[in-house]
Design an enzyme around this catalytic site. Structure first.
Site, PDB file in Angstrom:
ATOM      1  N   CYS A  38      18.377  18.011   8.514  1.00  0.00           N
ATOM      2  CA  CYS A  38      19.571  18.527   9.192  1.00  0.00           C
ATOM      3  C   CYS A  38      19.190  19.373  10.404  1.00  0.00           C
ATOM      4  O   CYS A  38      18.244  20.150  10.359  1.00  0.00           O
ATOM      5  CB  CYS A  38      20.378  19.398   8.258  1.00  0.00           C
ATOM      6  SG  CYS A  38      20.934  18.521   6.802  1.00  0.00           S
ATOM      7  N   ARG A  83      14.502  14.899  14.357  1.00  0.00           N
ATOM      8  CA  ARG A  83      14.280  15.438  13.013  1.00  0.00           C
ATOM      9  C   ARG A  83      14.675  14.439  11.926  1.00  0.00           C
ATOM     10  O   ARG A  83      14.282  14.598  10.773  1.00  0.00           O
ATOM     11  CB  ARG A  83      15.068  16.733  12.819  1.00  0.00           C
ATOM     12  CG  ARG A  83      14.589  17.857  13.718  1.00  0.00           C
ATOM     13  CD  ARG A  83      15.579  18.996  13.725  1.00  0.00           C
ATOM     14  NE  ARG A  83      15.636  19.697  12.468  1.00  0.00           N
ATOM     15  CZ  ARG A  83      14.942  20.798  12.184  1.00  0.00           C
ATOM     16  NH1 ARG A  83      14.144  21.307  13.099  1.00  0.00           N
ATOM     17  NH2 ARG A  83      15.058  21.382  11.021  1.00  0.00           N
ATOM     18  N   TRP A 123      21.289  15.073   7.321  1.00  0.00           N
ATOM     19  CA  TRP A 123      20.420  14.167   6.563  1.00  0.00           C
ATOM     20  C   TRP A 123      20.881  14.303   5.117  1.00  0.00           C
ATOM     21  O   TRP A 123      20.714  15.355   4.506  1.00  0.00           O
ATOM     22  CB  TRP A 123      18.973  14.610   6.730  1.00  0.00           C
ATOM     23  CG  TRP A 123      17.955  13.656   6.198  1.00  0.00           C
ATOM     24  CD1 TRP A 123      17.403  12.589   6.848  1.00  0.00           C
ATOM     25  CD2 TRP A 123      17.332  13.699   4.912  1.00  0.00           C
ATOM     26  NE1 TRP A 123      16.490  11.968   6.037  1.00  0.00           N
ATOM     27  CE2 TRP A 123      16.428  12.620   4.845  1.00  0.00           C
ATOM     28  CE3 TRP A 123      17.463  14.523   3.797  1.00  0.00           C
ATOM     29  CZ2 TRP A 123      15.655  12.356   3.730  1.00  0.00           C
ATOM     30  CZ3 TRP A 123      16.696  14.271   2.677  1.00  0.00           C
ATOM     31  CH2 TRP A 123      15.791  13.193   2.649  1.00  0.00           C
ATOM     32  N   ASN A 162      22.094  23.846   6.799  1.00  0.00           N
ATOM     33  CA  ASN A 162      20.847  23.135   6.573  1.00  0.00           C
ATOM     34  C   ASN A 162      20.234  23.723   5.316  1.00  0.00           C
ATOM     35  O   ASN A 162      20.089  24.942   5.214  1.00  0.00           O
ATOM     36  CB  ASN A 162      19.921  23.338   7.788  1.00  0.00           C
ATOM     37  CG  ASN A 162      18.591  22.627   7.618  1.00  0.00           C
ATOM     38  OD1 ASN A 162      18.400  21.891   6.660  1.00  0.00           O
ATOM     39  ND2 ASN A 162      17.693  22.842   8.561  1.00  0.00           N
ATOM     40  N   GLY A 163      19.917  22.879   4.349  1.00  0.00           N
ATOM     41  CA  GLY A 163      19.334  23.375   3.099  1.00  0.00           C
ATOM     42  C   GLY A 163      20.139  22.870   1.920  1.00  0.00           C
ATOM     43  O   GLY A 163      20.953  21.960   2.044  1.00  0.00           O
ATOM     44  N   GLU A 200      -3.859   7.405   5.597  1.00  0.00           N
ATOM     45  CA  GLU A 200      -3.020   7.776   6.737  1.00  0.00           C
ATOM     46  C   GLU A 200      -2.607   6.529   7.534  1.00  0.00           C
ATOM     47  O   GLU A 200      -1.469   6.420   7.984  1.00  0.00           O
ATOM     48  CB  GLU A 200      -3.777   8.785   7.623  1.00  0.00           C
ATOM     49  CG  GLU A 200      -3.074   9.215   8.892  1.00  0.00           C
ATOM     50  CD  GLU A 200      -1.705   9.863   8.698  1.00  0.00           C
ATOM     51  OE1 GLU A 200      -1.313  10.161   7.560  1.00  0.00           O
ATOM     52  OE2 GLU A 200      -0.999  10.031   9.713  1.00  0.00           O
ATOM     53  N   LYS A 245       1.244   5.428   8.163  1.00  0.00           N
ATOM     54  CA  LYS A 245       1.811   5.208   9.506  1.00  0.00           C
ATOM     55  C   LYS A 245       2.540   3.865   9.554  1.00  0.00           C
ATOM     56  O   LYS A 245       3.632   3.760  10.081  1.00  0.00           O
ATOM     57  CB  LYS A 245       0.727   5.205  10.603  1.00  0.00           C
ATOM     58  CG  LYS A 245       0.144   6.544  10.977  1.00  0.00           C
ATOM     59  CD  LYS A 245       1.031   7.440  11.784  1.00  0.00           C
ATOM     60  CE  LYS A 245       1.915   8.309  10.966  1.00  0.00           C
ATOM     61  NZ  LYS A 245       1.462   9.391  10.212  1.00  0.00           N
ATOM     62  N   GLU A 305       5.792   3.895   7.526  1.00  0.00           N
ATOM     63  CA  GLU A 305       6.822   4.747   8.113  1.00  0.00           C
ATOM     64  C   GLU A 305       7.597   4.039   9.223  1.00  0.00           C
ATOM     65  O   GLU A 305       8.811   4.162   9.300  1.00  0.00           O
ATOM     66  CB  GLU A 305       6.194   6.017   8.709  1.00  0.00           C
ATOM     67  CG  GLU A 305       5.795   7.039   7.683  1.00  0.00           C
ATOM     68  CD  GLU A 305       5.120   8.253   8.316  1.00  0.00           C
ATOM     69  OE1 GLU A 305       5.481   9.377   7.956  1.00  0.00           O
ATOM     70  OE2 GLU A 305       4.222   8.090   9.172  1.00  0.00           O
ATOM     71  N   HIS A 340     -10.350  -2.414  -8.766  1.00  0.00           N
ATOM     72  CA  HIS A 340      -9.654  -2.110 -10.020  1.00  0.00           C
ATOM     73  C   HIS A 340      -8.152  -2.332  -9.899  1.00  0.00           C
ATOM     74  O   HIS A 340      -7.367  -1.593 -10.481  1.00  0.00           O
ATOM     75  CB  HIS A 340      -9.961  -0.670 -10.445  1.00  0.00           C
ATOM     76  CG  HIS A 340     -11.427  -0.438 -10.613  1.00  0.00           C
ATOM     77  ND1 HIS A 340     -12.137  -0.893 -11.701  1.00  0.00           N
ATOM     78  CD2 HIS A 340     -12.342   0.145  -9.791  1.00  0.00           C
ATOM     79  CE1 HIS A 340     -13.406  -0.582 -11.555  1.00  0.00           C
ATOM     80  NE2 HIS A 340     -13.574   0.051 -10.394  1.00  0.00           N
ATOM     81  N   LYS A 355      11.679  14.492  10.174  1.00  0.00           N
ATOM     82  CA  LYS A 355      10.488  15.101  10.756  1.00  0.00           C
ATOM     83  C   LYS A 355      10.070  16.334   9.976  1.00  0.00           C
ATOM     84  O   LYS A 355       8.896  16.577   9.740  1.00  0.00           O
ATOM     85  CB  LYS A 355      10.787  15.469  12.216  1.00  0.00           C
ATOM     86  CG  LYS A 355       9.632  16.118  12.949  1.00  0.00           C
ATOM     87  CD  LYS A 355       8.550  15.105  13.217  1.00  0.00           C
ATOM     88  CE  LYS A 355       7.286  15.706  13.761  1.00  0.00           C
ATOM     89  NZ  LYS A 355       6.148  14.788  13.537  1.00  0.00           N
TER      90      LYS A 355
END
Ligand code: G6P
Length: 611
Positions: free
Chosen positions: A2, A27, A73, A99-100, A484, A488, A491, A507, A606
């Site tokens: 948010c 964000r 969000w 926000n929260g 990573e 990427k 995402e 395995h 974000k």
């Protein structure tokens, strides 16, 4: 997550708030809304992008000198017009953005339902709006007083901003756990979740602290704590420029940020590393270096990409300092009642410095007596402020949701911390120390060389963009790089990708290998090299397609792999800073070729400010 923007002053508020919402789009969000006062309280909100809200209000009279705006969000209730913020009190006079998460909202909602309140949304925010209205009504008190009483009952994290139709010259805001920045102009104030909507208007900002309430008029800013005592606003100077939050000729922020890395890594080392004179100064941990060198163990807590930086740091610090390091997902660490206390050192790694899980993890560790070091990018962020010591990464604002330049800056700074502790402790030789200082010193120019491979990587991206799955493999320092790389790709291209230690692949993931599976090997020349070569053969024997990131001059792997990306030679300890860059570019190009908005990938945020 948010985003919050608000304005009060002499100018037209709506265009400022709208522009601010656009600045906060990075964000991550799913709906947007604004409220202003123009012949009474007006509220407009829309599921979707800020541009859809803009269309929705087009032709309406948006004149006002006070306005609040929000990008949501979704947490409580699906993304929809009615769940979007601002939310309005039952009497239609108060509008709130938030926000929260209000954790005890269900209980408050039940009490309000019993009192006859009717709700139009599924959100916790609307409950809080009604709750404040109810307190105001039953106590015959001001909005400020009602807010104070309400916040004493609220459990959770929040930033809220309220406009009141009856007080059109005042904004009221409060914070606990989520960030709120107030820009101080001449006869005007700007509020936002981060500095990006503010920087073009003023460089003077106040960061509101937890449990503070701000009463803001055009020419006055009053801060009070929850016990109604006045606090002195501490005005700080923003050190970011407008150019840093604009695309500067690149198609996407992500590409711009990938290409900024020679500079951002240099900035993270600047003033700290002096390879010529063989010295290393990290002002933020100077007084703690001795204590760190005596630590029995170090626990790194982080989320997402920052957690991957933590994994690389585990290898670095254990090797350099001979101190055991554990790397924890902040969310898991916090809630499993970990054994932690005096003598433990926690390193919190966070780009935003606001990730809720990391923040609560260090809060509880601090309460138990651990020392907290913060490695954050955003100056003045909550994690940085809560830490006992630390070092900023100085990568500049990162706008692309998929973290790139923040990661390499984190690696550089964590390496510096490891080297500093090692030299204080005497756990490495002066010769190795000097060698690694030289290696770091040369990293920015080597990164610039890797970026020259962009066109080649774009060709590789075109070849594999339609694959359904990808596997990323590496060993040692390159194992977290593989993780990573896979993150990427997931995402921003929405392709399923898994990162694995190359040997562990036998395995399980090897069952996936066939001629359709691209396998990305991070196989630079290091102490694991021969073993990785064997792993590549195991994949080739099963007809997998191999894309390998190798060291320049490699004579072996190019004979086996389908596609090769060569990066300059570097000590294995710093090699991840180089080997991750082709993986960032590969993910970027695949995402773009598939037609996705790589800067704002679906469902992601974000800065994740809810637990
Ligand atoms: C989100 C972002 C990631 C980031 C993670 C941790 O998931 O999308 O890019 O790595 O949060 O964020 P932090 O700000 O704590 O590094």
């Amino acid at each position: 997550m948010c985003g919050i923007v608000a304005y009060i002053g002499q100018r037209e508020a709506y265009p400022i708030v709208l522009k601010g919402l656009k600045r906060l789009e990075y964000r991550g969000y799913d709906s947007a809304g604004v409220a202003l006062i123009n012949n009474g309280l007006q509220v407009y909100k829309k599921k979707g992008k800020v541009a859809e809200l803009e269309n929705h209000v087009s032709g309406k009279d948006m004149r006002s000198h006070i306005a609040i705006g929000h990008t949501r969000w979704a947490t409580h209730g699906e993304p929809s017009d009615r769940n979007s913020h601002p939310h309005v009190s039952g009497n239609g006079k108060l509008a709130m953005i938030h926000n929260g998460i209000i954790e005890n909202y269900a209980q408050l909602k039940q009490e309000l339902l019993n009192q006859g309140h009717i709700f139009k949304s599924d959100t916790d925010t609307e409950v809080l709006t009604h709750f404040i209205e109810e307190i105001q009504k039953s106590n015959h008190c001001t909005l400020e007083e009602a807010l104070r009483i309400a916040l004493k009952r609220v459990v959770g994290a929040y930033v809220i901003v309220i406009v009141d139709e009856d007080n059109p010259d005042t904004l009221i805001a409060a914070r606990k756990g989520s960030p709120l920045v107030i820009g101080v102009g001449k006869g005007e104030h700007f509020l936002a979740s981060d500095a990006s909507p503010i920087v073009e208007y003023t460089k003077e900002v106040v960061y509101v602290n937890d449990y503070e309430i701000a009463i803001i008029k055009a020419d006055e800013l009053i801060l009070k704590n929850i016990s109604n005592e006045r606090q002195t606003p501490y005005i700080q100077k923003l050190d970011i420029e407008l150019a840093a939050i604009e695309k500067g000729g690149y198609d996407h922020f992500m590409l711009k940020e990938i290409f900024e890395q020679p500079q951002t890594i240099f900035d993270s080392l600047r003033g700290r590393l002096d390879a010529k004179n063989g010295t290393l100064t990290i002002g933020g941990i100077r007084e703690h270096a001795e204590m760190l060198s005596k630590a029995k163990r170090i626990i790194i807590v982080a989320c997402g990409t920052s957690w991957h930086a933590g994994l690389v740091a585990e290898y670095m610090i254990e090797e350099l300092c001979r101190i055991p390091v554990e790397v924890e997902y902040a969310s898991e660490f916090r809630y499993r009642n970990p054994v932690v206390g005096p003598g433990d050192v926690i390193i919190a790694v966070s780009q935003s410095g606001e990730t809720a899980d990391t923040l609560v993890a260090i809060e509880s560790a601090k309460e138990k007596g651990a020392i907290i070091l913060g490695v954050c990018n955003v100056v003045g962020s909550s994690i940085a402020r809560l830490s006992d010591a630390g070092a900023y990464t100085h990568a500049g604002p990162e706008i692309g949701v998929a973290s790139t330049k923040a990661f390499t800056a984190q690696l550089a700074v964590l390496c510096l911390i490891g080297l500093k502790v090692a030299i204080v402790k005497g756990s490495i030789t002066q010769q190795r120390f000097q060698h690694l200082l030289d290696e770091l010193d040369h990293i920015p120019e080597k990164v610039a060389a890797v970026l020259k491979l962009n066109d080649r990587i774009k060709e590789i991206a075109a070849k594999y963009k339609d694959a359904r799955d990808f596997l990323y493999l590496g060993r040692g320092y390159n194992f977290p790089v593989a993780l990573e790389g896979a993150l990427k790709l997931k995402e921003i291209s929405y392709i399923h990708a898994e990162g694995y230690p190359a040997a562990e692949m036998k395995h399980g993931p090897i069952a996936l290998v066939d001629e359709n599976l691209p396998v990305v090997f991070v196989a630079t020349r290091d102490s694991y090299y021969e073993k990785v070569v064997s792993n590549i053969q195991e994949i080739k024997a099963r007809k997998g397609k191999v894309i390998a990131v190798v060291t320049e001059g490699d004579q072996v792997i190019p004979g086996m792999a389908d596609d090769i990306i060569m990066v300059p030679e570097a000590d294995e300890l710093v090699a991840p800073i180089l080997s991750v860059i082709p993986l960032q570019l590969l993910a970027y190009h695949i995402g773009v070729l598939k037609g996705f908005d790589v800067d704002k990938p679906r469902n992601l945020a974000k800065s994740v400010t809810v637990e």
